[in-house]
Enzyme design. Structure first.
Site, PDB file in Angstrom:
ATOM      1  N   LYS A  22     -35.040  29.842  62.192  1.00 49.10           N
ATOM      2  CA  LYS A  22     -36.267  29.116  62.577  1.00 49.10           C
ATOM      3  C   LYS A  22     -35.973  27.631  62.775  1.00 49.10           C
ATOM      4  O   LYS A  22     -36.375  27.038  63.775  1.00 49.10           O
ATOM      5  CB  LYS A  22     -37.327  29.284  61.476  1.00 49.10           C
ATOM      6  CG  LYS A  22     -38.500  28.343  61.604  1.00 49.10           C
ATOM      7  CD  LYS A  22     -39.531  28.540  60.523  1.00 49.10           C
ATOM      8  CE  LYS A  22     -39.308  27.730  59.270  1.00 49.10           C
ATOM      9  NZ  LYS A  22     -39.634  26.302  59.359  1.00 49.10           N
ATOM     10  N   ASN A  23     -35.261  27.036  61.813  1.00 43.76           N
ATOM     11  CA  ASN A  23     -35.050  25.589  61.876  1.00 43.76           C
ATOM     12  C   ASN A  23     -34.032  25.167  62.932  1.00 43.76           C
ATOM     13  O   ASN A  23     -33.847  23.978  63.174  1.00 43.76           O
ATOM     14  CB  ASN A  23     -34.651  25.035  60.500  1.00 43.76           C
ATOM     15  CG  ASN A  23     -35.834  25.006  59.551  1.00 43.76           C
ATOM     16  OD1 ASN A  23     -36.965  25.280  59.959  1.00 43.76           O
ATOM     17  ND2 ASN A  23     -35.587  24.678  58.294  1.00 43.76           N
ATOM     18  N   CYS A 120     -48.400  17.159  53.249  1.00 46.20           N
ATOM     19  CA  CYS A 120     -48.339  18.613  53.239  1.00 46.20           C
ATOM     20  C   CYS A 120     -48.079  19.071  51.822  1.00 46.20           C
ATOM     21  O   CYS A 120     -47.811  18.259  50.944  1.00 46.20           O
ATOM     22  CB  CYS A 120     -47.284  19.141  54.200  1.00 46.20           C
ATOM     23  SG  CYS A 120     -45.694  19.327  53.462  1.00 46.20           S
ATOM     24  N   ARG A 125     -43.807  13.785  52.967  1.00 44.03           N
ATOM     25  CA  ARG A 125     -43.044  14.019  54.183  1.00 44.03           C
ATOM     26  C   ARG A 125     -43.251  12.948  55.260  1.00 44.03           C
ATOM     27  O   ARG A 125     -43.820  13.217  56.329  1.00 44.03           O
ATOM     28  CB  ARG A 125     -43.362  15.410  54.756  1.00 44.03           C
ATOM     29  CG  ARG A 125     -43.051  16.513  53.762  1.00 44.03           C
ATOM     30  CD  ARG A 125     -43.175  17.871  54.344  1.00 44.03           C
ATOM     31  NE  ARG A 125     -41.972  18.286  55.030  1.00 44.03           N
ATOM     32  CZ  ARG A 125     -41.671  19.538  55.311  1.00 44.03           C
ATOM     33  NH1 ARG A 125     -42.478  20.494  54.972  1.00 44.03           N
ATOM     34  NH2 ARG A 125     -40.568  19.837  55.956  1.00 44.03           N
ATOM     35  N   ASP A 310     -34.706  24.736  50.667  1.00 38.23           N
ATOM     36  CA  ASP A 310     -35.500  25.877  51.131  1.00 38.23           C
ATOM     37  C   ASP A 310     -35.130  27.187  50.419  1.00 38.23           C
ATOM     38  O   ASP A 310     -35.726  28.230  50.691  1.00 38.23           O
ATOM     39  CB  ASP A 310     -35.356  26.042  52.659  1.00 38.23           C
ATOM     40  CG  ASP A 310     -36.074  24.934  53.416  1.00 38.23           C
ATOM     41  OD1 ASP A 310     -36.810  24.159  52.782  1.00 38.23           O
ATOM     42  OD2 ASP A 310     -35.893  24.833  54.650  1.00 38.23           O
ATOM     43  N   ARG A 402     -44.693  32.434  58.844  1.00 34.84           N
ATOM     44  CA  ARG A 402     -44.162  31.241  59.519  1.00 34.84           C
ATOM     45  C   ARG A 402     -42.640  31.287  59.575  1.00 34.84           C
ATOM     46  O   ARG A 402     -42.034  30.698  60.469  1.00 34.84           O
ATOM     47  CB  ARG A 402     -44.584  29.977  58.771  1.00 34.84           C
ATOM     48  CG  ARG A 402     -46.054  29.647  58.880  1.00 34.84           C
ATOM     49  CD  ARG A 402     -46.318  28.280  58.297  1.00 34.84           C
ATOM     50  NE  ARG A 402     -45.281  27.353  58.722  1.00 34.84           N
ATOM     51  CZ  ARG A 402     -44.765  26.380  57.958  1.00 34.84           C
ATOM     52  NH1 ARG A 402     -45.205  26.199  56.747  1.00 34.84           N
ATOM     53  NH2 ARG A 402     -43.817  25.605  58.421  1.00 34.84           N
TER      54      ARG A 402
HETATM   55  C1  UD1 Z   1     -36.212  19.944  57.419  1.00 34.43           C
HETATM   56  C2  UD1 Z   1     -36.523  21.413  57.438  1.00 34.43           C
HETATM   57  C3  UD1 Z   1     -37.146  21.847  56.111  1.00 34.43           C
HETATM   58  C4  UD1 Z   1     -36.242  21.434  54.938  1.00 34.43           C
HETATM   59  C5  UD1 Z   1     -35.871  19.966  55.046  1.00 34.43           C
HETATM   60  C6  UD1 Z   1     -34.840  19.535  54.009  1.00 34.43           C
HETATM   61  C7  UD1 Z   1     -36.931  21.843  59.786  1.00 34.43           C
HETATM   62  C8  UD1 Z   1     -37.912  22.186  60.844  1.00 34.43           C
HETATM   63  N1  UD1 Z   1     -37.423  21.681  58.546  1.00 34.43           N
HETATM   64  O1  UD1 Z   1     -37.451  19.245  57.241  1.00 34.43           O
HETATM   65  O2  UD1 Z   1     -37.303  23.253  56.120  1.00 34.43           O
HETATM   66  O3  UD1 Z   1     -36.916  21.639  53.717  1.00 34.43           O
HETATM   67  O4  UD1 Z   1     -35.323  19.660  56.342  1.00 34.43           O
HETATM   68  O5  UD1 Z   1     -33.672  20.275  54.166  1.00 34.43           O
HETATM   69  O6  UD1 Z   1     -35.749  21.776  60.030  1.00 34.43           O
HETATM   70  N2  UD1 Z   1     -37.757  11.346  54.746  1.00 34.43           N
HETATM   71  C9  UD1 Z   1     -38.195  10.053  54.796  1.00 34.43           C
HETATM   72  N3  UD1 Z   1     -38.485   9.510  56.020  1.00 34.43           N
HETATM   73  C10 UD1 Z   1     -38.353  10.223  57.174  1.00 34.43           C
HETATM   74  C11 UD1 Z   1     -37.896  11.548  57.124  1.00 34.43           C
HETATM   75  C12 UD1 Z   1     -37.604  12.099  55.890  1.00 34.43           C
HETATM   76  O7  UD1 Z   1     -38.338   9.387  53.768  1.00 34.43           O
HETATM   77  O8  UD1 Z   1     -38.622   9.670  58.255  1.00 34.43           O
HETATM   78  C13 UD1 Z   1     -37.438  11.975  53.439  1.00 34.43           C
HETATM   79  C14 UD1 Z   1     -38.369  13.132  53.101  1.00 34.43           C
HETATM   80  O9  UD1 Z   1     -39.538  12.683  52.436  1.00 34.43           O
HETATM   81  C15 UD1 Z   1     -37.497  13.994  52.215  1.00 34.43           C
HETATM   82  C16 UD1 Z   1     -36.087  13.788  52.787  1.00 34.43           C
HETATM   83  O10 UD1 Z   1     -36.157  12.588  53.546  1.00 34.43           O
HETATM   84  O11 UD1 Z   1     -37.538  13.511  50.889  1.00 34.43           O
HETATM   85  C17 UD1 Z   1     -35.570  14.913  53.668  1.00 34.43           C
HETATM   86  O12 UD1 Z   1     -36.520  15.184  54.691  1.00 34.43           O
HETATM   87  P1  UD1 Z   1     -36.091  15.757  56.129  1.00 34.43           P
HETATM   88  O13 UD1 Z   1     -34.658  16.150  56.108  1.00 34.43           O
HETATM   89  O14 UD1 Z   1     -36.545  14.812  57.164  1.00 34.43           O
HETATM   90  O15 UD1 Z   1     -36.980  17.066  56.228  1.00 34.43           O
HETATM   91  P2  UD1 Z   1     -37.532  17.702  57.559  1.00 34.43           P
HETATM   92  O16 UD1 Z   1     -36.608  17.363  58.663  1.00 34.43           O
HETATM   93  O17 UD1 Z   1     -38.992  17.392  57.722  1.00 34.43           O
END
Ligand code: UD1
Length: 422
Positions: A22-23, A120, A125, A310, A402
């Site tokens: 999915k990701n 969420c 996030r 995850d 999902r």
């Molecule tokens: C992706 C995955 C999700 C997984 C996560 C962590 C997808 C579609 N989703 O989510 O299933 O749980 O990686 O492996 O691939 N952060 C910030 N600022 C930002 C972005 C992130 O502070 O702009 C922080 C987040 O709060 C979190 C950490 O960075 O603590 C990791 O988040 P991130 O890797 O961005 O998660 P997603 O990409 O949303």
């Protein structure tokens, strides 16, 4: 609303084919916005998140044709003309990964308006790093009325951007944006998740010039245009890890077809420490539960190649039946222990201390009505239900749909007593 009923006790035995990730599929689908030529994706999982992304791409003017076949699903996406550059609240709210259209839209159309995803269930996030990175590439960003407005009328310009925190979709958004920027972009402290590598390989197939794939520094030489290509989506390592834990918990023996241990190195090492046997062959992994009781093994979630957040909830379900205890520490999401009270209602002995949870192994779990709170939390309840005595009734299973394709069918084929009830 659908529920899942499980009567626990049967050891799983048989084969499970692992679906496409999915990701990986979600960013790959968004990549179609970078070109006016068709993008063919093979091995796309049939999931509600995939449907949501298809809806969003259609809203932007893309055409999406999804052909589902028993062997492998194929999707053709074509964004010949973009009719809109706005990702509306209703679609982004449903799925945070919708933010993946931001980078491609700015790069191709010079502008994008994407609803802010908001909070969420598993944490706040934020997406500040996606925005800072795009600003580094020359985009002007404004936040207004709950929307991100990004503009780069003269096109994006290559730059060096260092992620202060590793972000998976942040890396993917900037990677896609940088393919069409003028000059060279360096993404430092980039996510090394296999799904990022899969996207980079597909983009190179479309004519991008990306090097450093699989490392924490991605170097992108911008090109004027991208073409179409055909790309095979990698296997879902989270699904594979989940079913490996299901086999281990029920003391079963399951062959995971299409799974690769290289995609779950830390998970595999910890499973072996817990007493689970793993045997990798050409294109499958055989998982066998331990001859004796599982052993408690501490775990901490980390970016790849560390233990994936995850799979944290599933590991907790596994550890709840071990001999001894296990300390589980969540370092990625601040509110990802919502499965704890539900597992405790089934007889698990878990206490949460800040970002860690101490799991003391019990002899037996007992079926109960439980509530799914998010995607991975809900599957941890399925795992617990598979091994519990009596019936477990899981509410709000739309979370499961999902991210897990045909979950009841796959488990039933291995002897589980599981059904969807209305
Ligand atoms: C992706 C995955 C999700 C997984 C996560 C962590 C997808 C579609 N989703 O989510 O299933 O749980 O990686 O492996 O691939 N952060 C910030 N600022 C930002 C972005 C992130 O502070 O702009 C922080 C987040 O709060 C979190 C950490 O960075 O603590 C990791 O988040 P991130 O890797 O961005 O998660 P997603 O990409 O949303």
């Amino acid at each position: 609303m659908d529920k899942i009923r499980i009567r626990g006790g049967a050891p799983l035995s048989g084969n499970i084919t692992i679906s496409g990730a999915k990701n990986a599929a979600l960013p790959l689908m968004a990549a179609c916005l970078l070109t006016d030529k068709p993008l063919h994706l093979v091995n796309v999982p049939d999931l509600s998140d995939v449907t949501s992304m298809a809806e969003l791409l259609t809203q932007l003017g893309g055409e999406v044709d999804f052909k589902k076949a028993a062997e492998s699903h194929r999707m053709t996406l074509c964004a010949k003309d973009l009719s809109s550059t706005t990702a509306p609240y209703d679609l982004v709210r449903k799925m945070r990964a919708s933010v993946l259209v931001l980078g491609p839209l700015v790069a191709r159309a010079g502008e994008a308006n994407v609803s802010l995803p908001g909070g969420c269930a598993i944490g706040t996030r934020p997406i500040d790093l996606h925005l800072k990175g795009l600003e580094a590439l020359g985009a002007e960003i404004a936040l207004d009325g709950g929307y991100i407005h990004a503009k780069a009328p003269q096109g994006l310009k290559g730059a060096t951007f260092t992620f202060p925190i590793i972000s998976v979709t942040g890396t993917e958004n900037l990677l896609m944006a940088a393919t069409l920027a003028k000059g060279e972009t360096r993404l430092i402290n980039a996510a090394r998740e296999p799904e990022v590598g899969d996207l980079a390989h597909c983009l190179n197939g479309m004519g991008a010039k990306i090097s450093g794939i699989g490392t924490d520094t991605l170097i992108i030489e911008g090109v004027n245009r991208l073409e179409g290509t055909t790309h095979h989506v990698i296997a879902d390592r989270i699904e594979a890890g989940t079913y490996a834990m299901a086999a281990a918990l029920t003391n079963g023996s399951v062959r995971l077809k299409g799974a690769h241990l290289a995609l779950i190195p830390t998970v595999a090492a910890l499973l072996q420490q817990a007493g689970v046997e793993l045997e990798e062959n050409d294109d499958s992994v055989l998982v066998k539960g331990p001859s004796d009781r599982l052993q408690g093994v501490d775990m901490m979630t980390e970016p790849f190649p560390g233990f994936a957040t995850d799979l944290q909830a599933q590991w907790m379900a596994l550890m709840s039946l071990t001999e001894g205890a296990a300390m589980i520490t969540e370092t990625i999401w601040e509110n990802r222990f919502m499965h704890v009270p539900e597992l405790c209602r089934m007889g698990a002995n878990i206490t949460v201390h800040g970002s860690s949870a101490l799991v003391r192994g019990v002899q037996q779990l007992k079926g109960a009505p439980v509530m799914a709170t998010d995607l991975r939390a809900s599957v941890s309840l399925v795992l617990a239900g598979l091994v519990a005595t009596g019936d477990t009734l899981i509410n709000r299973v739309y979370h499961l749909d999902r991210g897990y394709e045909r979950v009841e069918e796959k488990l039933r084929a291995c002897g589980a007593d599981i059904e969807r009830v209305r």
